[in-house]
Write a protein that holds these residues in place. Structure first.
Motif, PDB file in Angstrom:
ATOM      1  N   HIS A   1      40.328  49.306  40.103  1.00 60.51           N
ATOM      2  CA  HIS A   1      40.086  47.937  39.635  1.00 60.51           C
ATOM      3  C   HIS A   1      41.249  46.988  39.915  1.00 60.51           C
ATOM      4  N   GLN A   2      42.428  47.538  40.240  1.00 62.26           N
ATOM      5  CA  GLN A   2      43.606  46.733  40.546  1.00 62.26           C
ATOM      6  C   GLN A   2      44.259  47.272  41.825  1.00 62.26           C
ATOM      7  N   PRO A   3      43.581  47.162  42.949  1.00 62.75           N
ATOM      8  CA  PRO A   3      44.084  47.787  44.174  1.00 62.75           C
ATOM      9  C   PRO A   3      45.376  47.149  44.684  1.00 62.75           C
ATOM     10  N   ILE A   4      46.274  47.998  45.152  1.00 64.11           N
ATOM     11  CA  ILE A   4      47.513  47.564  45.813  1.00 64.11           C
ATOM     12  C   ILE A   4      47.542  48.267  47.165  1.00 64.11           C
ATOM     13  N   GLY A   5      47.294  47.520  48.220  1.00 66.46           N
ATOM     14  CA  GLY A   5      47.289  48.112  49.553  1.00 66.46           C
ATOM     15  C   GLY A   5      48.281  47.417  50.454  1.00 66.46           C
ATOM     16  N   ASN A   6      48.091  47.565  51.758  1.00 65.75           N
ATOM     17  CA  ASN A   6      48.917  46.843  52.726  1.00 65.75           C
ATOM     18  C   ASN A   6      48.056  46.339  53.881  1.00 65.75           C
ATOM     19  N   GLY A   7      46.776  46.062  53.568  1.00 64.93           N
ATOM     20  CA  GLY A   7      45.846  45.617  54.591  1.00 64.93           C
ATOM     21  C   GLY A   7      45.910  44.122  54.846  1.00 64.93           C
ATOM     22  N   GLU A   8      44.926  43.632  55.586  1.00 63.11           N
ATOM     23  CA  GLU A   8      44.889  42.217  55.976  1.00 63.11           C
ATOM     24  C   GLU A   8      44.581  41.306  54.789  1.00 63.11           C
ATOM     25  N   PHE A   9      44.068  41.887  53.704  1.00 61.80           N
ATOM     26  CA  PHE A   9      43.749  41.124  52.501  1.00 61.80           C
ATOM     27  C   PHE A   9      44.410  41.767  51.294  1.00 61.80           C
ATOM     28  N   LYS A  10      44.813  40.928  50.353  1.00 62.66           N
ATOM     29  CA  LYS A  10      45.350  41.448  49.098  1.00 62.66           C
ATOM     30  C   LYS A  10      44.452  41.033  47.939  1.00 62.66           C
ATOM     31  N   PHE A  11      44.457  41.874  46.937  1.00 66.73           N
ATOM     32  CA  PHE A  11      43.643  41.670  45.751  1.00 66.73           C
ATOM     33  C   PHE A  11      44.197  40.516  44.916  1.00 66.73           C
ATOM     34  N   VAL A  12      43.300  39.638  44.420  1.00 65.19           N
ATOM     35  CA  VAL A  12      43.692  38.533  43.547  1.00 65.19           C
ATOM     36  C   VAL A  12      43.164  38.759  42.136  1.00 65.19           C
ATOM     37  N   SER A  13      41.859  38.924  41.997  1.00 63.72           N
ATOM     38  CA  SER A  13      41.266  39.149  40.675  1.00 63.72           C
ATOM     39  C   SER A  13      39.856  39.692  40.845  1.00 63.72           C
ATOM     40  N   TRP A  14      39.337  40.256  39.759  1.00 65.25           N
ATOM     41  CA  TRP A  14      37.970  40.782  39.771  1.00 65.25           C
ATOM     42  C   TRP A  14      37.386  40.623  38.375  1.00 65.25           C
ATOM     43  N   GLN A  15      36.860  39.457  38.122  1.00 64.79           N
ATOM     44  CA  GLN A  15      36.227  39.147  36.843  1.00 64.79           C
ATOM     45  C   GLN A  15      34.865  38.517  37.129  1.00 64.79           C
ATOM     46  N   GLY A  16      33.872  39.355  37.252  1.00 61.09           N
ATOM     47  CA  GLY A  16      32.549  38.877  37.645  1.00 61.09           C
ATOM     48  C   GLY A  16      32.423  38.749  39.139  1.00 61.09           C
ATOM     49  N   VAL A  17      33.348  38.005  39.760  1.00 60.40           N
ATOM     50  CA  VAL A  17      33.402  37.902  41.216  1.00 60.40           C
ATOM     51  C   VAL A  17      34.743  38.471  41.677  1.00 60.40           C
ATOM     52  N   LEU A  18      34.760  38.959  42.900  1.00 55.48           N
ATOM     53  CA  LEU A  18      35.974  39.530  43.472  1.00 55.48           C
ATOM     54  C   LEU A  18      36.674  38.469  44.304  1.00 55.48           C
ATOM     55  N   LYS A  19      37.965  38.272  44.076  1.00 57.24           N
ATOM     56  CA  LYS A  19      38.739  37.296  44.838  1.00 57.24           C
ATOM     57  C   LYS A  19      39.833  38.009  45.618  1.00 57.24           C
ATOM     58  N   LEU A  20      39.873  37.727  46.914  1.00 65.39           N
ATOM     59  CA  LEU A  20      40.870  38.281  47.810  1.00 65.39           C
ATOM     60  C   LEU A  20      41.575  37.140  48.529  1.00 65.39           C
ATOM     61  N   ALA A  21      42.809  37.382  48.945  1.00 67.03           N
ATOM     62  CA  ALA A  21      43.549  36.398  49.729  1.00 67.03           C
ATOM     63  C   ALA A  21      43.938  37.017  51.063  1.00 67.03           C
ATOM     64  N   ARG A  22      43.711  36.271  52.137  1.00 63.78           N
ATOM     65  CA  ARG A  22      44.102  36.761  53.459  1.00 63.78           C
ATOM     66  C   ARG A  22      45.619  36.668  53.582  1.00 63.78           C
ATOM     67  N   VAL A  23      46.254  37.760  53.933  1.00 63.72           N
ATOM     68  CA  VAL A  23      47.709  37.824  53.945  1.00 63.72           C
ATOM     69  C   VAL A  23      48.307  36.869  54.967  1.00 63.72           C
ATOM     70  N   SER A  24      47.671  36.725  56.115  1.00 61.11           N
ATOM     71  CA  SER A  24      48.258  35.942  57.205  1.00 61.11           C
ATOM     72  C   SER A  24      48.440  34.475  56.866  1.00 61.11           C
TER      73      SER A  24
END
Length: 484
Positions: free
Chosen positions: A178-201
């Motif tokens: 539920h709180q992923p920490i990776g090193n991919g092209e996107f990072k986790f922002v929040s997940w409350q009803g909808v999932l929010k990701l931010a593009r790292v670049s």
């Protein structure tokens, strides 16, 4: 009384005007995020546990793995290059200047060791059994890891597609689900009803919202409440979108395998004649022509024929209800054969189930459809609580999938053999890696009923550009999509 009614009507009118006003404000308020309406929300963002399509597609964006695949599904370096030191030993060296984890810590060899050591120790991961051949994982230095196997495996690098996790958080038993920490092209922002990701670049924010009803997804796209759709629509709605000037639709041939799963512990379904009868009771050509999007085609095995381990010689089971009846009678069954078919509440899934129900009736099979919410349905499938069910295999790249799905020792939680199929002949072929013979055996024995590879499409508003469709339906196009 009349005044009271008028007062209530007035209050309702005021409420309606407020809602309309807010809606108008919402429409004029500028948005910076890109909104992706998806048919099914992810279930688990820990790559060690994820098995559903949405989770796998999102995890691919959140995490990098040691190995990826080229256009022919052959393994290529992602985070690391590798050399084979001996028949049972591989050395992986992390590439220089690879991205750090999203919490700022560098990706090092100890993270690789921690990820795979934790996977081997998990008792409830469906992926653990795939790595039972690993005898030892050893950190050579900060950039180098050695994997020593129990027995030789020429295809071992292709197995190392698990997203790498930070070692420090693995030790802390961090909630990656539920709180992923990776090193991919996107990072986790929040997940409350909808999932929010931010593009790292570039920091571009993406909102991924579950919208189960396909018509509602269409309406949201038309109104600008969603910017992008990908897959999971019936063809008539795709055709409808193609007529809209402010919407751009792109189609592509697909590679994701749709099938009917069978419970081989069931007294009737364990009979190969019954499975053959079911295979001949489905008019795949008609369904592809009338119900599926362009780019769909009949399937013979999980991996498509163009895959390096594909088998283009496999022929689809033709629609022959008379033969189905004959096979059922040969099996000593009274007609109609009554079976229960579980599926999700997804509108297209229910539609396909209803069509197959009508087709099977002609073949002497009475199908009872049970549509369940996704969580309940998926849990029933994993637990083996079904006679028939329908699902897809999404994004599969390696032929080892055949062992995980049909191998005797890969029943849950050790793998994906949810139908509890057991065949010593197939086990021997899988152990040798003879994929051509193995897929012929699977096609003959029918532990699954192969259906089709469903075509892919995307639909987006005209101010978006750069989204590229993938045959396996992954969402890598989010890496390059831009708002003009």
């Amino acid at each position: 009384m009349q005044q009271a009614c008028l007062r209530i009507c007035y209050q309702r009118l005021v409420c309606c005007l407020i809602v309309l006003c807010l809606a108008a404000c919402a429409k004029t308020e500028p948005r910076t995020d890109i909104r992706f309406a998806i048919a099914q929300a992810p279930l688990n963002l820990d790559p060690r546990y994820a098995t559903d399509a949405a989770s796998e597609r999102i995890n691919r964006l959140l995490y990098h793995s040691l190995v990826d695949f080229d256009a022919q599904s052959k393994p290529i370096p992602s985070l690391a290059t590798w050399v084979q030191l001996s028949p049972t030993q591989y050395r992986f060296t992390l590439k220089p200047a690879i991205a750090s984890f999203h919490n700022g810590t560098p990706v090092q060899a100890n993270d690789v060791v921690a990820t795979y050591q934790s996977l081997l120790s998990l008792k409830d991961s469906p992926h653990t059994a795939e790595f039972n051949n690993i005898n030892k994982i050893q950190m050579v230095d900060n950039n180098t890891v050695d994997f020593t196997l129990t027995v030789k495996d020429a295809d071992f690098p292709a197995r190392l597609i698990m997203g790498i996790l930070p070692a420090s958080l693995v030790v802390q038993k961090h909630d990656f689900a539920h709180q992923p920490i990776g090193n991919g092209e996107f990072k986790f922002v929040s997940w409350q009803g909808v999932l929010k990701l931010a593009r790292v670049s570039d920091g571009q924010l993406f909102t991924l919202a579950e919208v189960k009803d396909p018509t509602v997804r269409i309406l949201k796209l038309e109104r600008g409440e969603a910017d992008l759709l990908a897959g999971d629509l019936p063809p008539e709605l795709v055709s409808y979108l193609k007529q809209k000037q402010d919407i751009r639709v792109v189609k592509s041939v697909g590679a994701n395998f749709s099938y009917l799963g069978l419970n081989l512990q069931d007294a009737q379904l364990k009979n190969p004649l019954v499975r053959q009868a079911i295979a001949h009771s489905i008019d795949r050509k008609a369904i592809i022509r009338q119900v599926l999007v362009g780019g769909s085609r009949e399937a013979g095995a999980i991996l498509p024929p163009e895959h390096w381990a594909g088998n283009p010689q496999l022929k689809s089971y033709d629609y022959n209800p008379a033969l189905s009846r004959q096979l059922l009678q040969q099996a000593g069954l009274n007609l109609p054969l009554v079976l229960t078919y579980k599926t999700s509440t997804n509108a297209q899934s229910v539609r396909l189930a209803t069509i197959m129900q009508a087709q099977m009736a002609e073949a002497g099979i009475q199908l009872h459809i049970r549509s369940l919410d996704w969580g309940t349905f998926f849990e029933d499938v994993k637990q083996g609580h079904f006679q028939l069910y329908s699902m897809n295999w999404v994004g599969i790249k390696t032929p080892e999938i055949y062992a995980k799905v049909f191998g005797t020792n890969f029943t849950p939680p050790n793998g994906f053999n949810r139908g509890r199929y057991s065949d010593a002949t197939l086990d021997a072929l899988l152990a040798k890696g003879d994929w051509q013979a193995a897929t012929r055996r699977i096609h003959q024995q029918l532990p699954y009923i192969p259906l089709w590879y469903e075509g892919q499409f995307s639909a987006m508003r005209q101010d978006l550009t750069g989204y590229q469709i993938k045959a396996d339906g992954n969402w890598d196009g989010l890496i390059s999509i831009r708002r003009q």
